[in-house]
Write a protein that holds these residues in place. Structure first.
Motif, PDB file in Angstrom:
ATOM      1  N   GLU A   1      -5.782  -0.023 -10.629  1.00 32.70           N
ATOM      2  CA  GLU A   1      -4.819   0.786  -9.972  1.00 32.70           C
ATOM      3  C   GLU A   1      -3.709  -0.197  -9.223  1.00 32.70           C
ATOM      4  O   GLU A   1      -2.621   0.264  -9.067  1.00 32.70           O
ATOM      5  N   VAL A   2      -4.013  -1.155  -8.766  1.00 32.05           N
ATOM      6  CA  VAL A   2      -3.159  -2.425  -7.967  1.00 32.05           C
ATOM      7  C   VAL A   2      -3.505  -3.522  -8.482  1.00 32.05           C
ATOM      8  O   VAL A   2      -4.314  -4.079  -8.657  1.00 32.05           O
ATOM      9  N   GLU A   3      -1.913  -3.963  -9.156  1.00 35.34           N
ATOM     10  CA  GLU A   3      -2.032  -5.227  -9.838  1.00 35.34           C
ATOM     11  C   GLU A   3      -1.172  -6.166  -8.906  1.00 35.34           C
ATOM     12  O   GLU A   3       0.053  -6.023  -8.700  1.00 35.34           O
ATOM     13  N   GLN A   4      -1.842  -7.401  -8.783  1.00 36.77           N
ATOM     14  CA  GLN A   4      -0.720  -8.504  -8.150  1.00 36.77           C
ATOM     15  C   GLN A   4      -0.558  -9.573  -9.119  1.00 36.77           C
ATOM     16  O   GLN A   4      -1.277 -10.109  -9.899  1.00 36.77           O
ATOM     17  N   SER A   5       0.633 -10.215  -8.976  1.00 38.00           N
ATOM     18  CA  SER A   5       0.943 -11.528  -9.582  1.00 38.00           C
ATOM     19  C   SER A   5       1.809 -12.402  -8.679  1.00 38.00           C
ATOM     20  O   SER A   5       2.705 -11.990  -7.875  1.00 38.00           O
ATOM     21  N   PRO A   6       1.740 -13.682  -8.929  1.00 40.43           N
ATOM     22  CA  PRO A   6       0.685 -14.320  -9.735  1.00 40.43           C
ATOM     23  C   PRO A   6      -0.773 -14.326  -8.896  1.00 40.43           C
ATOM     24  O   PRO A   6      -0.896 -14.154  -7.914  1.00 40.43           O
ATOM     25  N   GLN A   7      -1.778 -14.666  -9.607  1.00 43.65           N
ATOM     26  CA  GLN A   7      -3.130 -14.958  -9.204  1.00 43.65           C
ATOM     27  C   GLN A   7      -3.230 -16.057  -8.069  1.00 43.65           C
ATOM     28  O   GLN A   7      -4.047 -16.295  -7.063  1.00 43.65           O
ATOM     29  N   ASN A   8      -2.635 -17.098  -8.828  1.00 38.86           N
ATOM     30  CA  ASN A   8      -2.621 -18.566  -7.862  1.00 38.86           C
ATOM     31  C   ASN A   8      -1.235 -19.148  -8.016  1.00 38.86           C
ATOM     32  O   ASN A   8      -0.355 -18.863  -8.768  1.00 38.86           O
TER      33      ASN A   8
ATOM     34  N   HIS B   1       5.653 -23.282   4.372  1.00 34.84           N
ATOM     35  CA  HIS B   1       5.094 -24.166   5.050  1.00 34.84           C
ATOM     36  C   HIS B   1       3.512 -24.184   4.557  1.00 34.84           C
ATOM     37  O   HIS B   1       2.905 -23.249   4.446  1.00 34.84           O
ATOM     38  N   PRO B   2       2.669 -25.580   5.073  1.00 35.56           N
ATOM     39  CA  PRO B   2       1.407 -25.565   4.381  1.00 35.56           C
ATOM     40  C   PRO B   2       0.731 -24.595   5.160  1.00 35.56           C
ATOM     41  O   PRO B   2      -0.562 -24.037   4.603  1.00 35.56           O
ATOM     42  N   ARG B   3       1.043 -24.322   6.373  1.00 35.83           N
ATOM     43  CA  ARG B   3       0.271 -23.135   7.288  1.00 35.83           C
ATOM     44  C   ARG B   3       0.322 -21.638   6.588  1.00 35.83           C
ATOM     45  O   ARG B   3      -0.335 -21.030   7.008  1.00 35.83           O
ATOM     46  N   ASP B   4       1.172 -21.741   5.642  1.00 33.90           N
ATOM     47  CA  ASP B   4       1.238 -20.344   5.043  1.00 33.90           C
ATOM     48  C   ASP B   4       0.153 -20.346   3.898  1.00 33.90           C
ATOM     49  O   ASP B   4      -0.088 -19.182   3.273  1.00 33.90           O
ATOM     50  N   SER B   5      -0.647 -21.284   3.730  1.00 30.70           N
ATOM     51  CA  SER B   5      -1.719 -21.344   2.859  1.00 30.70           C
ATOM     52  C   SER B   5      -2.798 -20.517   2.839  1.00 30.70           C
ATOM     53  O   SER B   5      -3.242 -20.520   3.977  1.00 30.70           O
ATOM     54  N   ALA B   6      -2.955 -19.221   2.180  1.00 29.44           N
ATOM     55  CA  ALA B   6      -3.826 -18.344   2.151  1.00 29.44           C
ATOM     56  C   ALA B   6      -3.715 -17.508   1.161  1.00 29.44           C
ATOM     57  O   ALA B   6      -3.074 -17.638   0.193  1.00 29.44           O
ATOM     58  N   VAL B   7      -4.807 -16.551   1.279  1.00 30.75           N
ATOM     59  CA  VAL B   7      -4.834 -15.414   0.351  1.00 30.75           C
ATOM     60  C   VAL B   7      -3.962 -14.326   0.518  1.00 30.75           C
ATOM     61  O   VAL B   7      -4.120 -13.795   1.776  1.00 30.75           O
ATOM     62  N   TYR B   8      -3.129 -13.807  -0.088  1.00 28.78           N
ATOM     63  CA  TYR B   8      -2.279 -12.528   0.322  1.00 28.78           C
ATOM     64  C   TYR B   8      -2.727 -11.376  -0.716  1.00 28.78           C
ATOM     65  O   TYR B   8      -2.676 -11.479  -1.781  1.00 28.78           O
ATOM     66  N   ILE B   9      -2.814 -10.245   0.155  1.00 27.01           N
ATOM     67  CA  ILE B   9      -3.573  -9.090  -0.613  1.00 27.01           C
ATOM     68  C   ILE B   9      -2.583  -7.835  -0.287  1.00 27.01           C
ATOM     69  O   ILE B   9      -2.069  -7.559   0.676  1.00 27.01           O
ATOM     70  N   CYS B  10      -2.148  -7.216  -1.456  1.00 26.95           N
ATOM     71  CA  CYS B  10      -1.545  -5.781  -1.565  1.00 26.95           C
ATOM     72  C   CYS B  10      -2.811  -4.829  -1.370  1.00 26.95           C
ATOM     73  O   CYS B  10      -3.620  -4.960  -2.371  1.00 26.95           O
ATOM     74  N   ALA B  11      -2.691  -3.795  -0.237  1.00 29.43           N
ATOM     75  CA  ALA B  11      -3.126  -2.787  -0.450  1.00 29.43           C
ATOM     76  C   ALA B  11      -2.741  -1.684  -0.346  1.00 29.43           C
ATOM     77  O   ALA B  11      -1.816  -1.248   0.472  1.00 29.43           O
ATOM     78  N   VAL B  12      -2.962  -0.334  -1.328  1.00 33.55           N
ATOM     79  CA  VAL B  12      -2.263   0.717  -1.229  1.00 33.55           C
ATOM     80  C   VAL B  12      -3.062   1.838  -0.472  1.00 33.55           C
ATOM     81  O   VAL B  12      -4.195   1.970  -0.699  1.00 33.55           O
ATOM     82  N   ASP B  13      -2.495   2.543   0.331  1.00 36.16           N
ATOM     83  CA  ASP B  13      -3.086   3.860   1.135  1.00 36.16           C
ATOM     84  C   ASP B  13      -2.762   4.889   0.273  1.00 36.16           C
ATOM     85  O   ASP B  13      -1.693   5.501   0.133  1.00 36.16           O
ATOM     86  N   GLY B  14      -3.795   5.324  -0.403  1.00 38.30           N
ATOM     87  CA  GLY B  14      -3.931   6.562  -1.081  1.00 38.30           C
ATOM     88  C   GLY B  14      -4.273   7.782  -0.175  1.00 38.30           C
ATOM     89  O   GLY B  14      -3.410   7.622   0.934  1.00 38.30           O
ATOM     90  N   LEU B  15      -4.604   8.913  -0.583  1.00 38.76           N
ATOM     91  CA  LEU B  15      -4.799  10.046   0.422  1.00 38.76           C
ATOM     92  C   LEU B  15      -5.752   9.682   1.505  1.00 38.76           C
ATOM     93  O   LEU B  15      -5.441   9.900   2.641  1.00 38.76           O
ATOM     94  N   ARG B  16      -6.636   8.819   1.444  1.00 41.33           N
ATOM     95  CA  ARG B  16      -7.650   8.784   2.432  1.00 41.33           C
ATOM     96  C   ARG B  16      -8.324   7.072   2.715  1.00 41.33           C
ATOM     97  O   ARG B  16      -9.075   7.149   3.549  1.00 41.33           O
ATOM     98  N   LYS B  17      -7.899   6.314   1.577  1.00 43.52           N
ATOM     99  CA  LYS B  17      -8.448   4.904   1.564  1.00 43.52           C
ATOM    100  C   LYS B  17      -7.634   4.033   1.285  1.00 43.52           C
ATOM    101  O   LYS B  17      -6.477   4.365   0.577  1.00 43.52           O
ATOM    102  N   LEU B  18      -7.918   2.604   1.458  1.00 36.48           N
ATOM    103  CA  LEU B  18      -7.106   1.456   0.944  1.00 36.48           C
ATOM    104  C   LEU B  18      -7.651   1.258  -0.313  1.00 36.48           C
ATOM    105  O   LEU B  18      -8.789   1.137  -0.615  1.00 36.48           O
ATOM    106  N   VAL B  19      -7.056   0.872  -1.289  1.00 31.00           N
ATOM    107  CA  VAL B  19      -7.105   0.285  -2.390  1.00 31.00           C
ATOM    108  C   VAL B  19      -6.489  -0.980  -2.860  1.00 31.00           C
ATOM    109  O   VAL B  19      -5.310  -1.175  -2.534  1.00 31.00           O
TER     110      VAL B  19
END
Lengths: 107, 113
Positions: A3-10, A78-96
């Protein structure tokens, strides 16, 4: 298809580069969240948006509801931005959640 | 408090043992959410509460998982008879209201051996 696709993976970037992470979704949503997960595991909420564009420091998030697409931009990375970035969508009652984008910024 | 608190930080259980995790939401927040992160980047919604009432439990494996949010107590997530596949980091999040952003706790790492 997820339901939720992110790019790029890395993504590996050089310090100072402009970075874009994309998120597409296929369900109806009330809002979309961008989260940052640090190497230690902690999660920080970066943005919650339901239309248009938001900016916080060097981070910009945009959403196009008609196209079901959002982007997260990092300016002057900046190097301190190194992290995992996650997209989450708020449907009717929960995050996906998307699978996340692993970002590494090299100095 | 101003942060979501989760205890314990780490929990190790033998297969078949019980595990209980706790979450104290931010004061004034009426919604609590539980998520499971199995692999590094895969999050799964488990259950949410509006105050002490279950709001959505569609993600809960009901045979072994249960959760509560009682007045004046931390919320809890309990796993009876843990299995190896329950090994994960369990995150709790709270929000002021349904349409507000969620604030995440530091997580509890459960290892089932």
């Amino acid at each position: 298809k997820n339901e939720v696709e992110q790019s790029p993976q890395n993504l590996t970037a050089q310090e100072g580069e402009f970075i874009t992470i994309n998120c597409s979704y296929s369900v109806g949503i009330s809002a979309l969240h961008w989260l940052q997960q640090h190497p230690g595991g902690g999660i920080v909420s970066l943005f919650m948006l339901s239309s248009g564009k938001k900016k916080h420091g060097r981070l910009i998030a945009t959403i196009n509801i008609q196209e079901k697409h959002s982007s997260l931009h990092i300016t002057a990375s900046h190097p301190r931005d190194s992290a995992v970035y996650i997209c989450a969508v708020d449907g009717l009652r929960k995050l996906v959640f998307g699978a996340g984008t692993i970002l590494r910024v090299k100095s | 408090g101003e942060e979501v608190a989760q205890t314990p930080k780490h929990l190790v259980r033998g297969e078949g043992q019980k595990a209980k995790l706790y979450c104290a939401p931010i004061k004034g927040h009426s919604y609590v959410f539980w998520y499971q992160q199995v692999l590094k980047n895969e999050f799964k919604f488990l259950i949410s509460f509006q105050n002490e009432n279950v709001f959505d439990e569609t993600g809960m494996p009901k045979e072994r998982f249960s959760a509560k949010c009682l007045p004046n107590s931390p919320c809890s997530l309990e796993i009876q008879a843990t299995k190896l596949e329950d090994s994960a980091v369990y995150f709790c999040a709270s929000s002021r209201d349904r349409s507000y952003e969620q604030y995440f706790g530091p997580g509890t790492r459960l290892t089932v051996t």
